[in-house]
Design an enzyme around this catalytic site. Sequence first.
Site, PDB file in Angstrom:
ATOM      1  N   ALA A 260      22.831 -13.569   8.254  1.00 14.59           N
ATOM      2  CA  ALA A 260      23.535 -14.314   9.059  1.00 14.59           C
ATOM      3  C   ALA A 260      22.831 -15.735   9.028  1.00 14.59           C
ATOM      4  O   ALA A 260      21.732 -15.495   9.020  1.00 14.59           O
ATOM      5  CB  ALA A 260      23.653 -14.330  10.017  1.00 14.59           C
ATOM      6  N   CYS A 378      12.263 -20.652   5.868  1.00 13.85           N
ATOM      7  CA  CYS A 378      12.568 -21.831   6.093  1.00 13.85           C
ATOM      8  C   CYS A 378      11.248 -22.350   6.310  1.00 13.85           C
ATOM      9  O   CYS A 378      11.410 -22.657   7.260  1.00 13.85           O
ATOM     10  CB  CYS A 378      14.070 -22.078   6.318  1.00 13.85           C
ATOM     11  SG  CYS A 378      13.834 -21.511   7.732  1.00 13.85           S
TER      12      CYS A 378
HETATM   13  C1  LIG Z   1      17.083 -17.355   8.448  1.00 12.39           C
HETATM   14  S1  LIG Z   1      18.214 -15.968   8.735  1.00 12.39           S
HETATM   15  C2  LIG Z   1      19.125 -15.845   7.454  1.00 12.39           C
HETATM   16  C3  LIG Z   1      20.127 -16.596   6.366  1.00 12.39           C
HETATM   17  C4  LIG Z   1      21.058 -16.616   6.175  1.00 12.39           C
HETATM   18  N1  LIG Z   1      20.248 -16.243   4.978  1.00 12.39           N
HETATM   19  C5  LIG Z   1      22.051 -18.047   5.387  1.00 12.39           C
HETATM   20  O1  LIG Z   1      21.673 -18.358   4.439  1.00 12.39           O
HETATM   21  O2  LIG Z   1      22.964 -18.733   6.411  1.00 12.39           O
HETATM   22  C6  LIG Z   1      17.933 -14.500   9.238  1.00 12.39           C
HETATM   23  C7  LIG Z   1      18.435 -13.287   9.874  1.00 12.39           C
HETATM   24  O3  LIG Z   1      17.698 -12.242   9.393  1.00 12.39           O
HETATM   25  C8  LIG Z   1      18.544 -11.332  10.640  1.00 12.39           C
HETATM   26  N2  LIG Z   1      17.477 -10.685  10.713  1.00 12.39           N
HETATM   27  C9  LIG Z   1      16.592 -10.089  11.391  1.00 12.39           C
HETATM   28  N3  LIG Z   1      16.002  -8.647  11.324  1.00 12.39           N
HETATM   29  C10 LIG Z   1      17.205  -8.598  10.672  1.00 12.39           C
HETATM   30  C11 LIG Z   1      15.959  -6.411  10.353  1.00 12.39           C
HETATM   31  N4  LIG Z   1      15.341  -6.083  10.785  1.00 12.39           N
HETATM   32  N5  LIG Z   1      17.244  -6.944   9.657  1.00 12.39           N
HETATM   33  C12 LIG Z   1      18.416  -7.182   9.316  1.00 12.39           C
HETATM   34  N6  LIG Z   1      18.909  -8.647   9.901  1.00 12.39           N
HETATM   35  C13 LIG Z   1      17.291  -8.715  10.252  1.00 12.39           C
HETATM   36  C14 LIG Z   1      18.467 -12.489  11.919  1.00 12.39           C
HETATM   37  O4  LIG Z   1      19.050 -11.511  13.073  1.00 12.39           O
HETATM   38  C15 LIG Z   1      18.470 -13.304  11.953  1.00 12.39           C
HETATM   39  O5  LIG Z   1      20.444 -13.334  11.476  1.00 12.39           O
END
Ligand SMILES: C[S@@+](CC[C@H](N)C(=O)[O-])C[C@H]1O[C@@H](n2cnc3c(N)ncnc32)[C@H](O)[C@@H]1O
Length: 439
Positions: A260, A378
């Site tokens: 997300a 990032c």
């Molecule tokens: C940096 S953002 C990703 C951005 C996305 N890749 C984009 O380009 O739009 C990191 C995401 O990882 C999710 N997240 C954090 N820990 C996680 C986990 N253990 N398993 C799956 N998702 C996770 C967070 O809720 C967040 O939405």
Amino acid sequence: MSTVTPADTRAVAARALAEIALDGRSLREVLAQQLPRLPQSRERAFASALVYAGARGWLRWNAALPRLLQKPLPRRLGALQALLVLGLTQMEDLGVPAHAAVAATVDAARALGHDAQRGLVNAVLRRWLRERDALLAQLDADAVSRTRLPDWLLQALHADWPAYAASIISASNAEVPPTLRVNSARGSRTDYLQCLAAAAIDAQAHAWIDSAVTLAASLDVTRLPGWFEGSCAVQDGAAQLAASLLDAPTGARVLDACAAPGGKACHILERSAVQLTALELAPARLTRVRDNLARLRLHAELRVGDATQPAAWWDGVTYTHILLDAPCSATGVLRRQPDVRLHRRASDLPALIAQQRALLDALWPLLARGGTLLYATCSILRGENAVQAAAFLAAHGDAEALPITLPAGRADGPGWQILPGEDGLDGMFYARLRKRTAC
Ligand SMILES: C[S@@+](CC[C@H](N)C(=O)[O-])C[C@H]1O[C@@H](n2cnc3c(N)ncnc32)[C@H](O)[C@@H]1O
């Protein structure tokens, strides 16, 4: 007809800024809640610009207040404190003429329901104007109020990037217009640039990122040609590098493990017809992935799940490509997310680094032999990036780093680091980790 006055707009901005800076709420969430109170798009754009500038300048202009007030404001007057910060921001950062900024800020105190404090607001801002030179010198003498960055981050920047600290600070405080990603599944960038020109929207192709278009100024994205038909998305150029670095061909089985809001997942799908699973821990955030896929006319399998616990969601078939865009300090994107500097603490880092390592370790067994895991953050902190990737390689004998060479940034350990502002990009780290075919 709108009955909203300029003072009302500033009052909405002040309330929002207080929630962000004093209550620790996220800027995006607060704006999503507060801006709909303003009926006109012009008012919403102005309030939004004020809040972004106020968050960017908070550590400077809020530090001026004790020098201008006879006693600190009580916590219940948090919105008034934010209004004063916005008064200084307007005069010093946004080029609003002093008399107009003072008058509008005094009026906004009434709109906030603080009629009794109008005299105080007037006195504080007028004192600023009288003592400005001496006060600016005092603010410049302190590293935090000079740079607008918290002390822990300044120390980390000087430790990790001593030769680049000044340029990182300057880029982190810049106001930047949005970058678009043209959806290549729906048309070429050249054609889209023509549509922008026809709509009198000033824009430029990024010099070497073939999907990226930089807008000359911010605008309501729904005014972009083909927005509702999925012709483009908003995404920084540095983030647009993920899809080409992962380089998943048609038919590849791809996992986006932290998906997300879905920017990189959508880009991967725009480039080639892969079978993509978008996994996300937070169910509400997965809705944003769903919305983005729908607008861009793309398809992926969506899963809510914890990437560190594959037993709960994995079907046991390995992936040829995995994108791990890990949760991180977001220190590379302060220019786009100015509230990060107010919310992130040095004490968050050990947990983030441990979480990234847990994600890498848990996802590695899901990658097919010969497959590639792209590790992305990032962040510009080496502990989350080069040091993290090197430690992973040291612990996994079947992993090797594939080289990355880009026109901006530099190799750092087994990966590639772009620092904020380089070729107009956000700060971003990538490491391409390949699973050897035989150990
Ligand atoms: C940096 S953002 C990703 C951005 C996305 N890749 C984009 O380009 O739009 C990191 C995401 O990882 C999710 N997240 C954090 N820990 C996680 C986990 N253990 N398993 C799956 N998702 C996770 C967070 O809720 C967040 O939405």
